[in-house]
Design a protein around this motif. Structure first.
Motif, mmCIF file in Angstrom:
data_model
loop_
_atom_site.group_PDB
_atom_site.id
_atom_site.type_symbol
_atom_site.label_atom_id
_atom_site.label_comp_id
_atom_site.label_asym_id
_atom_site.label_seq_id
_atom_site.Cartn_x
_atom_site.Cartn_y
_atom_site.Cartn_z
ATOM 1 N N MET A 1 0.848 -1.207 0.000
ATOM 2 C CA MET A 1 0.000 0.000 0.000
ATOM 3 C C MET A 1 0.876 1.247 0.000
ATOM 4 S SD MET A 1 -2.912 1.073 2.753
ATOM 5 C CE MET A 1 -3.809 2.593 2.587
ATOM 6 N N ILE A 2 0.508 2.211 -0.833
ATOM 7 C CA ILE A 2 1.286 3.451 -0.920
ATOM 8 C C ILE A 2 0.930 4.361 0.247
ATOM 9 C CG2 ILE A 2 1.739 5.490 -2.319
ATOM 10 C CD1 ILE A 2 0.957 3.804 -4.744
ATOM 11 N N THR A 3 1.943 4.769 0.985
ATOM 12 C CA THR A 3 1.697 5.585 2.178
ATOM 13 C C THR A 3 1.492 7.050 1.815
ATOM 14 O OG1 THR A 3 4.026 6.042 2.543
ATOM 15 C CG2 THR A 3 3.136 4.022 3.529
ATOM 16 N N GLU A 4 0.812 7.745 2.703
ATOM 17 C CA GLU A 4 0.557 9.172 2.509
ATOM 18 C C GLU A 4 1.846 9.976 2.500
ATOM 19 O OE1 GLU A 4 -1.634 12.572 1.826
ATOM 20 O OE2 GLU A 4 -2.237 10.457 1.797
ATOM 21 N N SER A 5 2.836 9.542 3.317
ATOM 22 C CA SER A 5 4.109 10.281 3.388
ATOM 23 C C SER A 5 4.839 10.256 2.051
ATOM 24 C CB SER A 5 5.004 9.706 4.486
ATOM 25 O OG SER A 5 5.330 8.360 4.193
ATOM 26 N N VAL A 6 4.773 9.121 1.339
ATOM 27 C CA VAL A 6 5.422 9.019 0.024
ATOM 28 C C VAL A 6 4.779 9.994 -0.951
ATOM 29 C CG1 VAL A 6 5.867 7.509 -1.945
ATOM 30 C CG2 VAL A 6 6.115 6.640 0.393
ATOM 31 N N VAL A 7 3.455 10.022 -0.951
ATOM 32 C CA VAL A 7 2.727 10.934 -1.833
ATOM 33 C C VAL A 7 3.100 12.375 -1.529
ATOM 34 C CG1 VAL A 7 0.452 11.770 -2.505
ATOM 35 C CG2 VAL A 7 0.818 9.337 -2.109
ATOM 36 N N GLN A 8 3.177 12.711 -0.260
ATOM 37 C CA GLN A 8 3.499 14.084 0.133
ATOM 38 C C GLN A 8 4.909 14.466 -0.289
ATOM 39 O OE1 GLN A 8 2.771 14.302 4.342
ATOM 40 N NE2 GLN A 8 0.559 14.557 4.093
ATOM 41 N N ARG A 9 5.878 13.525 -0.134
ATOM 42 C CA ARG A 9 7.253 13.833 -0.528
ATOM 43 C C ARG A 9 7.347 14.145 -2.013
ATOM 44 N NH1 ARG A 9 8.762 9.461 2.640
ATOM 45 N NH2 ARG A 9 9.330 8.220 0.815
ATOM 46 N N LEU A 10 6.746 13.290 -2.821
ATOM 47 C CA LEU A 10 6.814 13.513 -4.268
ATOM 48 C C LEU A 10 6.059 14.770 -4.681
ATOM 49 C CD1 LEU A 10 6.448 9.877 -5.637
ATOM 50 C CD2 LEU A 10 8.494 11.293 -5.578
ATOM 51 N N ALA A 11 4.913 15.016 -4.038
ATOM 52 C CA ALA A 11 4.144 16.221 -4.364
ATOM 53 C C ALA A 11 4.921 17.484 -4.025
ATOM 54 C CB ALA A 11 2.808 16.201 -3.617
ATOM 55 N N ILE A 12 5.628 17.448 -2.876
ATOM 56 C CA ILE A 12 6.433 18.617 -2.472
ATOM 57 C C ILE A 12 7.530 18.876 -3.476
ATOM 58 C CG2 ILE A 12 8.107 19.438 -0.770
ATOM 59 C CD1 ILE A 12 6.350 18.121 1.394
ATOM 60 N N ARG A 13 8.232 17.811 -3.891
ATOM 61 C CA ARG A 13 9.335 17.997 -4.846
ATOM 62 C C ARG A 13 8.830 18.497 -6.189
ATOM 63 N NH1 ARG A 13 10.799 15.023 -0.926
ATOM 64 N NH2 ARG A 13 12.950 14.497 -0.382
ATOM 65 N N ALA A 14 7.704 17.961 -6.644
ATOM 66 C CA ALA A 14 7.141 18.412 -7.913
ATOM 67 C C ALA A 14 6.723 19.879 -7.837
ATOM 68 C CB ALA A 14 5.949 17.532 -8.293
ATOM 69 N N THR A 15 6.100 20.255 -6.706
ATOM 70 C CA THR A 15 5.677 21.652 -6.532
ATOM 71 C C THR A 15 6.873 22.587 -6.507
ATOM 72 O OG1 THR A 15 3.747 20.949 -5.266
ATOM 73 C CG2 THR A 15 4.431 23.245 -5.032
ATOM 74 N N GLN A 16 7.936 22.177 -5.797
ATOM 75 C CA GLN A 16 9.141 23.007 -5.749
ATOM 76 C C GLN A 16 9.725 23.217 -7.133
ATOM 77 O OE1 GLN A 16 11.370 20.664 -2.948
ATOM 78 N NE2 GLN A 16 10.885 22.006 -1.235
ATOM 79 N N ALA A 17 9.733 22.163 -7.924
ATOM 80 C CA ALA A 17 10.271 22.281 -9.282
ATOM 81 C C ALA A 17 9.449 23.249 -10.113
ATOM 82 C CB ALA A 17 10.310 20.904 -9.942
#
Length: 309
Positions: A1-17
């Motif tokens: 199962m994909i954890t919420e923390s993983v989703v948040q990490r990738l979303a943060i990096r994408a937003t920063q970019a």
């Protein structure tokens, strides 16, 4: 199962970019407005190249992040297409039903050094380059200004105190209020011509945009203007009613002084031959009196037709 923390990490990096790319576009627009058409295309082209390079770096670090997380057993998801990741880029190792994510032994865990602060560092570098271009443009503008007395920052100053230089018998070290909010230190070679008691608590005219220079170990931040002969030197007198910081100017020469004179351009050296007192002891530039707006003219105590330096 994909954890919420993983989703948040990738979303943060994408937003920063995405935020960083938006910042670069804004910088290009501001540079065009600031530098004008003569420089805009050149700077824009260079920033576009830097933009592409940075986008590639962002992609590289995102790929490293993915690989590191895969090796550490973190399940991956596809990044939404609204990010800067290209639509054909596949995020690896999405765990499907019945599949097992790759796991590493603790001693083989990969340390990911890339941090969100990377984007801040790159942004800082871009801002620094933008500032350097503004300074370069200011220098170019000063190069095309006419060489005349308006380039010199003459101001009325109040000499607060004076003392002998500890390492030079012929020099005074004085503290002068020229309207900056705090006194400037000025080293002056007037010991042979002006008694120390006449240097104390008096008004004078100072040139305030010379490059600060060390004189026998003391930094001098301005120059006291004097009517001068080999035998006699007199400090120029501002008109009565002046206050520290009042600008001294000559009619017909209304340009703004340089923020700081470039010694290599020798602006003062070119203007200096035309700085003289006239028959009436009035300080002039090419025969035009030095004035303080609404106060009057600058004079020497007694010296006529001599050089001002």
């Amino acid at each position: 199962m994909i954890t919420e923390s993983v989703v948040q990490r990738l979303a943060i990096r994408a937003t920063q970019a995405e935020e960083f790319i938006t910042f670069v576009r804004t910088q290009i627009k501001e540079i065009r407005q600031t530098l004008g058409s003569e420089y805009a295309e050149k700077i824009t082209s260079r920033l576009k190249l830097e933009n592409e390079q940075l986008k590639r770096e962002v992609e590289m670090w995102k790929e490293k992040l993915i690989q590191a997380e895969i090796k550490n057993g973190v399940k991956q998801i596809r990044v939404p297409s609204s990010t800067i990741v290209s639509s054909d880029q596949v995020i690896h190792d999405v765990a499907m039903p019945g599949e097992k994510s790759v796991q590493l032994e603790p001693e083989k865990m990969v340390e990911l050094k890339q941090e969100p602060g990377y984007f801040k560092e790159v942004k800082k570098n871009i801002e620094s380059k933008g500032k350097s271009k503004k300074v370069e443009q200011q220098g170019n503008q000063e190069d095309i200004k006419p060489v005349d007395v308006s380039r010199l920052d003459f101001r009325v100053g109040h000499i607060i105190s004076a003392e002998r230089h500890p390492d030079a018998d012929g020099l005074y070290v004085v503290k002068v209020d020229v309207g900056d909010g705090k006194p400037r230190t000025v080293v002056s070679g007037l010991v042979k011509f002006v008694p120390i008691e006449e240097m104390q608590d008096r008004m004078a005219v100072l040139m305030c945009n010379l490059k600060p220079a060390k004189m026998r170990g003391v930094i001098s931040e301005a120059m006291v203007m004097c009517a001068s002969t080999p035998e006699k030197v007199e400090i120029l007198d501002p008109p009565s009613g002046c206050k520290p910081g009042d600008r001294v100017f000559c009619e017909g020469f209304s340009g703004q002084p340089d923020s700081q004179l470039n010694p290599k351009k020798k602006i003062f050296e070119q203007v200096a031959p035309d700085l003289k007192t006239n028959d009436d002891k009035i300080a002039t530039y090419k025969g035009i009196p030095w004035k303080v707006e609404g106060k009057g003219i600058v004079t020497a105590p007694s010296l006529c037709n001599v050089q001002i330096k």
